[in-house]
Design a protein around this motif. Structure first.
Motif, PDB file in Angstrom:
ATOM      1  N   ALA A   1      -0.855   1.637  10.521  1.00 13.35           N
ATOM      2  CA  ALA A   1       0.171   1.271  11.383  1.00 13.35           C
ATOM      3  C   ALA A   1       1.234   2.029  11.046  1.00 13.35           C
ATOM      4  N   GLY A   2       1.378   2.198   9.613  1.00 16.20           N
ATOM      5  CA  GLY A   2       2.725   2.882   9.283  1.00 16.20           C
ATOM      6  C   GLY A   2       3.087   4.183   9.891  1.00 16.20           C
ATOM      7  N   GLU A   3       1.954   5.052   9.749  1.00 12.70           N
ATOM      8  CA  GLU A   3       1.817   6.270  10.075  1.00 12.70           C
ATOM      9  C   GLU A   3       1.938   6.482  11.510  1.00 12.70           C
ATOM     10  N   LEU A   4       1.629   5.599  12.313  1.00  9.37           N
ATOM     11  CA  LEU A   4       1.785   5.531  13.723  1.00  9.37           C
ATOM     12  C   LEU A   4       3.017   4.950  14.259  1.00  9.37           C
ATOM     13  N   LYS A   5       3.774   4.239  13.116  1.00  7.14           N
ATOM     14  CA  LYS A   5       4.997   3.924  13.525  1.00  7.14           C
ATOM     15  C   LYS A   5       5.061   2.625  14.604  1.00  7.14           C
ATOM     16  N   ALA A   6       4.143   1.997  14.438  1.00  7.17           N
ATOM     17  CA  ALA A   6       3.372   0.677  15.394  1.00  7.17           C
ATOM     18  C   ALA A   6       4.446  -0.203  15.212  1.00  7.17           C
ATOM     19  N   ALA A   7       4.832  -0.848  16.448  1.00  5.33           N
ATOM     20  CA  ALA A   7       5.630  -2.129  16.487  1.00  5.33           C
ATOM     21  C   ALA A   7       5.333  -3.221  15.502  1.00  5.33           C
ATOM     22  N   ARG A   8       4.037  -3.332  15.189  1.00  3.91           N
ATOM     23  CA  ARG A   8       3.458  -4.597  14.449  1.00  3.91           C
ATOM     24  C   ARG A   8       2.205  -4.310  13.951  1.00  3.91           C
ATOM     25  N   VAL A   9       1.903  -4.754  12.821  1.00  2.00           N
ATOM     26  CA  VAL A   9       0.547  -4.904  12.188  1.00  2.00           C
ATOM     27  C   VAL A   9       0.427  -6.517  11.750  1.00  2.00           C
ATOM     28  N   LEU A  10      -0.857  -6.692  11.836  1.00  2.00           N
ATOM     29  CA  LEU A  10      -1.157  -7.853  11.656  1.00  2.00           C
ATOM     30  C   LEU A  10      -2.294  -8.074  10.336  1.00  2.00           C
ATOM     31  N   PHE A  11      -2.040  -8.900   9.412  1.00  2.29           N
ATOM     32  CA  PHE A  11      -2.805  -9.134   8.519  1.00  2.29           C
ATOM     33  C   PHE A  11      -3.461 -10.604   8.419  1.00  2.29           C
TER      34      PHE A  11
ATOM     35  N   ILE B   1      -0.739 -10.986  -3.312  1.00  2.00           N
ATOM     36  CA  ILE B   1       0.061  -9.789  -3.867  1.00  2.00           C
ATOM     37  C   ILE B   1      -0.497  -8.467  -3.095  1.00  2.00           C
ATOM     38  N   PRO B   2      -1.746  -7.895  -3.168  1.00  2.00           N
ATOM     39  CA  PRO B   2      -2.140  -6.878  -2.294  1.00  2.00           C
ATOM     40  C   PRO B   2      -1.705  -6.924  -1.020  1.00  2.00           C
ATOM     41  N   LYS B   3      -1.809  -8.032  -0.291  1.00  2.00           N
ATOM     42  CA  LYS B   3      -1.582  -8.238   1.199  1.00  2.00           C
ATOM     43  C   LYS B   3      -0.147  -7.932   1.549  1.00  2.00           C
ATOM     44  N   VAL B   4       0.798  -8.740   0.915  1.00  2.00           N
ATOM     45  CA  VAL B   4       2.193  -8.402   0.852  1.00  2.00           C
ATOM     46  C   VAL B   4       2.778  -7.139   0.773  1.00  2.00           C
ATOM     47  N   THR B   5       1.886  -6.443  -0.415  1.00  2.00           N
ATOM     48  CA  THR B   5       2.204  -5.179  -0.803  1.00  2.00           C
ATOM     49  C   THR B   5       2.050  -4.263   0.241  1.00  2.00           C
ATOM     50  N   TYR B   6       0.934  -4.303   1.002  1.00  2.00           N
ATOM     51  CA  TYR B   6       0.564  -3.253   2.058  1.00  2.00           C
ATOM     52  C   TYR B   6       1.471  -3.567   3.208  1.00  2.00           C
ATOM     53  N   ALA B   7       1.810  -4.970   3.327  1.00  2.00           N
ATOM     54  CA  ALA B   7       2.641  -5.321   4.331  1.00  2.00           C
ATOM     55  C   ALA B   7       3.983  -4.634   4.404  1.00  2.00           C
ATOM     56  N   THR B   8       4.718  -4.593   3.017  1.00  4.63           N
ATOM     57  CA  THR B   8       5.958  -4.061   2.817  1.00  4.63           C
ATOM     58  C   THR B   8       5.917  -2.377   3.048  1.00  4.63           C
ATOM     59  N   ASP B   9       4.653  -1.943   2.581  1.00  2.00           N
ATOM     60  CA  ASP B   9       4.376  -0.468   2.483  1.00  2.00           C
ATOM     61  C   ASP B   9       4.482   0.006   3.955  1.00  2.00           C
ATOM     62  N   ALA B  10       3.709  -0.908   4.929  1.00  3.37           N
ATOM     63  CA  ALA B  10       3.907  -0.459   6.426  1.00  3.37           C
ATOM     64  C   ALA B  10       5.264  -0.523   6.957  1.00  3.37           C
TER      65      ALA B  10
END
Length: 127
Positions: free
Chosen positions: A29-39, A76-85
Motif C-alpha cells: 500500500a505504501g509503495e502504491l501510495k494507496a488511499a487506504r490500507v486495512l488491517f 505493536i507490529p500491526k500499528v508499526t506496519y500501519a504507521t510505516d504505510a
C-alpha cells in the motif's frame, strides 16, 4: 499468511518463507501510495489502558502509546506496519475488527467525503 519461496539457483531455493500479511499489505500500500490500507484484528481496534477504543491516532500518538505500554503484544507490529504505510504516503491506515460482519465493506464504502472510515469501529492511523 502469504508464502514465499527462495530464489531459483540460490542457496535458499528450497526454503519456504511464511510472510506476515500485515507487513506485505502495509508495504505494498505504501509503495502504491494507496488511499487506504486495512488491517483486520480480533479486537475492536487500538484500545487505551481502560480497554476503550481509540478511533483516531497519529503516528506520533502511536509512538507514545508504545512507549507508555498502552499498546502492547501483537498490536505493536500491526500499528508499526500501519504507521510505516502512512509514512510512505498512504492517507489512512485502518485497524478494524474482523469479527464484525462486512468489516471491510463498512470501511471501504463508508467514511464520508474524507474517506476516513465508517466511524462504526476500528482505529484510523494518519500522519
Amino acid at each position: 499468511a502469504p508464502i514465499g519461496m527462495g530464489c531459483v539457483g540460490e542457496d535458499d531455493e528450497r526454503v519456504v518463507y511464511n510472510i506476515n500479511a500485515d507487513v506485505a499489505a502495509g508495504r505494498i500500500a505504501g509503495e502504491l501510495k494507496a488511499a487506504r490500507v486495512l488491517f483486520l484484528t480480533d479486537i475492536a481496534g487500538v484500545l487505551d489502558k481502560d480497554m476503550k477504543l481509540m478511533d483516531r491516532l497519529s503516528c506520533d500518538d502511536i509512538d507514545g502509546l508504545i512507549q507508555d505500554e498502552t499498546i502492547t503484544g501483537g498490536m505493536i507490529p500491526k500499528v508499526t506496519y500501519a504507521t510505516d504505510a502512512v509514512k510512505l504516503g498512504v492517507k489512512g491506515a485502518f485497524i478494524t475488527d474482523g469479527r464484525v460482519p462486512h468489516a471491510l465493506l463498512n470501511e471501504i464504502l463508508a467514511g464520508g467525503a474524507e474517506g476516513m472510515g465508517s466511524g462504526g469501529g476500528g482505529t484510523v492511523v494518519t500522519l
